[in-house]
Scaffold this active site. Structure first.
Site, mmCIF file in Angstrom:
data_model
loop_
_atom_site.group_PDB
_atom_site.id
_atom_site.type_symbol
_atom_site.label_atom_id
_atom_site.label_comp_id
_atom_site.label_asym_id
_atom_site.label_seq_id
_atom_site.Cartn_x
_atom_site.Cartn_y
_atom_site.Cartn_z
ATOM 1 N N ASP A 1 70.725 34.674 32.835
ATOM 2 C CA ASP A 1 72.030 34.655 32.146
ATOM 3 C C ASP A 1 71.896 35.001 30.663
ATOM 4 O O ASP A 1 72.827 34.799 29.884
ATOM 5 C CB ASP A 1 72.784 33.336 32.320
ATOM 6 N N TYR B 1 86.179 36.170 23.360
ATOM 7 C CA TYR B 1 85.172 35.751 22.386
ATOM 8 C C TYR B 1 84.514 37.004 21.813
ATOM 9 O O TYR B 1 84.542 38.074 22.430
ATOM 10 C CB TYR B 1 84.100 34.844 23.027
ATOM 11 N N TYR C 1 83.443 34.775 39.928
ATOM 12 C CA TYR C 1 83.141 33.684 38.985
ATOM 13 C C TYR C 1 84.377 32.802 38.896
ATOM 14 O O TYR C 1 85.461 33.280 38.549
ATOM 15 C CB TYR C 1 82.774 34.255 37.614
ATOM 16 N N THR D 1 82.522 39.756 29.951
ATOM 17 C CA THR D 1 83.975 39.833 29.757
ATOM 18 C C THR D 1 84.353 40.329 28.362
ATOM 19 O O THR D 1 85.434 40.880 28.189
ATOM 20 C CB THR D 1 84.645 38.462 29.989
ATOM 21 N N ASN E 1 78.686 31.903 25.170
ATOM 22 C CA ASN E 1 79.556 30.720 25.040
ATOM 23 C C ASN E 1 78.880 29.374 25.192
ATOM 24 O O ASN E 1 79.568 28.369 25.397
ATOM 25 C CB ASN E 1 80.734 30.793 26.046
ATOM 26 N N ARG F 1 89.183 30.511 30.621
ATOM 27 C CA ARG F 1 88.812 30.632 29.206
ATOM 28 C C ARG F 1 88.188 32.005 28.921
ATOM 29 O O ARG F 1 87.981 32.361 27.758
ATOM 30 C CB ARG F 1 87.868 29.494 28.798
ATOM 31 N N HIS G 1 73.147 40.034 30.804
ATOM 32 C CA HIS G 1 74.189 40.870 30.195
ATOM 33 C C HIS G 1 73.610 41.647 29.019
ATOM 34 O O HIS G 1 72.546 41.294 28.483
ATOM 35 C CB HIS G 1 75.325 39.997 29.633
ATOM 36 N N HIS H 1 70.853 38.189 36.997
ATOM 37 C CA HIS H 1 72.095 37.942 36.251
ATOM 38 C C HIS H 1 71.782 37.904 34.760
ATOM 39 O O HIS H 1 71.207 36.927 34.250
ATOM 40 C CB HIS H 1 72.769 36.634 36.668
ATOM 41 N N ARG I 1 82.899 42.722 39.462
ATOM 42 C CA ARG I 1 83.033 41.290 39.192
ATOM 43 C C ARG I 1 84.503 40.922 39.086
ATOM 44 O O ARG I 1 85.260 41.577 38.360
ATOM 45 C CB ARG I 1 82.331 40.980 37.866
HETATM 46 O O1 LIG Z 1 80.488 30.823 31.356
HETATM 47 C C1 LIG Z 1 80.565 31.791 30.559
HETATM 48 O O2 LIG Z 1 81.059 31.687 29.432
HETATM 49 C C2 LIG Z 1 80.126 33.112 31.003
HETATM 50 C C3 LIG Z 1 80.710 34.243 30.431
HETATM 51 C C4 LIG Z 1 80.385 35.467 30.923
HETATM 52 C C5 LIG Z 1 81.044 36.665 30.444
HETATM 53 O O3 LIG Z 1 81.728 36.595 29.421
HETATM 54 O O4 LIG Z 1 80.912 37.701 31.132
HETATM 55 O O5 LIG Z 1 79.469 35.603 31.900
HETATM 56 C C6 LIG Z 1 78.842 34.536 32.452
HETATM 57 O O6 LIG Z 1 78.009 34.763 33.359
HETATM 58 C C7 LIG Z 1 79.170 33.257 31.991
#
Ligand SMILES: O=C(O)c1cc(C(=O)O)oc(=O)c1
Length: 312
Positions: free
Chosen positions: A265, A57, A165, A85, A270, A138, A41, A39, A132
């Site tokens: 992660d 964000y 999630y 996201t 955030n 948020r 990004h 996991h 996903r």
């Molecule tokens: O908790 C979070 O802010 C977060 C955000 C994202 C995302 O923005 O994709 O991904 C994650 O795994 C965790």
């Protein structure tokens, strides 16, 4: 790691944004050969892969080169890059990372129900193996459930899974919908338990019951830095970070040793209190998976079965 987190970008970061930590220590815990960071990004870079207009964000950039440098530094062999996201359903940055990885990265995409079969096939060829569905308010505006069912119908023929999630408080509402999705499910960040509560209490018991409801529900025992309330943080050599998360993660690893995944992660979107040292996050692993056998399942056998089922 000599790269800095704050390269030039066409975007202005969200006020208070914490950049990822660019001097991670070398872990004391030696990862088993072939370990997968399941996991993580990439963010942009924004000048090359613009952030989505609907994002909640705006991050600092976190490029594929920086991700691969971290992989090598920590001792991982492979990555699973999860669509962030801030890129909405524009998967180009994630796909670009997969293509540049030489087969060492798989991906999880965000797609719209209007996606065509040719587009799914193209993502599959690039290394995407899941989509996903995000229910964290948020981060996204919730998609209608019918849209998600339409997405599942499109991806099912490719053998993909759905990564979900959600916040612990929303599981009761979502549970039946999830159980009706006839593809494997992967839960992000343990379903975000309240780690100040009793691991034997109703909240986490409901989560474990959900895991028990089907044999193809997987769980990422990730993000102690996000879930912890007591700390201490994975900074300054701290070897006993995030103690309050340990009983929760350990319980999942013990009961479902063949269905757990672990990831950094990185670049930790955030976080507001601190940015962890990823080397120290790796040192957290033996606290939640104490035996060599459990570690091998968590870090190698399980992610390989889910993301590289055809490898040796
Ligand atoms: O908790 C979070 O802010 C977060 C955000 C994202 C995302 O923005 O994709 O991904 C994650 O795994 C965790």
């Amino acid at each position: 790691m000599t790269d800095t987190a704050t390269g030039s970008t066409a975007f202005e970061k969200t006020p208070g944004w914490l950049d990822w930590y660019d001097g991670p220590s070398r872990p004391r815990f030696e990862l088993p050969a072939g370990a997968v960071d399941a996991h993580c990004h990439v963010f942009g870079p924004g000048a090359e892969f613009p952030y989505a207009p609907e994002r909640k964000y705006t991050p600092c950039d976190a490029s594929k080169q920086q991700l691969f440098a971290l992989r090598d530094h920590l001792g991982f062999a492979r990555n699973v890059v999860v669509q962030a996201t801030c890129h909405g359903a524009d998967n180009r940055a994630m796909v670009d990372a997969l293509r540049a990885s030489g087969g060492l990265a798989r991906g999880v995409a965000t797609v719209r129900p209007t996606i065509t079969d040719a587009e799914v096939r193209e993502l599959h060829e690039a290394g995407v193996r899941g989509v996903r569905f995000n229910f964290v308010k948020r981060l996204v505006d919730a998609a209608p459930r019918q849209d998600l069912l339409d997405v599942v119908a499109k991806i099912r023929p490719y053998g993909w899974h759905v990564v979900v999630y959600f916040e612990a408080a929303d599981l009761a509402d979502l549970r039946e919908f999830f159980l009706g999705l006839d593809v494997p499910l992967v839960v992000d960040h343990m379903g975000r338990p309240d780690v100040a509560a009793d691991p034997d209490g109703p909240g986490f018991t409901a989560f474990l019951d959900f895991m028990r409801a089907r044999p193809d529900i997987w769980c990422k025992v990730t993000c102690p830095e996000r879930l912890s309330e007591s700390g201490p943080a994975a900074l300054d050599g701290e070897q006993h970070a995030y103690r309050d998360v340990v009983p929760f993660a350990r319980r999942v690893v013990e009961e479902f040793p063949d269905r757990v995944l672990w990831g950094t992660d990185w670049p930790h979107p955030n976080l507001t209190s601190h940015m962890p040292d990823d080397g120290l996050l790796v040192d957290f692993i033996p606290h939640i998976a104490p035996s060599a056998e459990a570690q091998h399942k968590l870090l190698v056998a399980n992610p390989m079965r889910l993301y590289w089922p055809d490898a040796g």
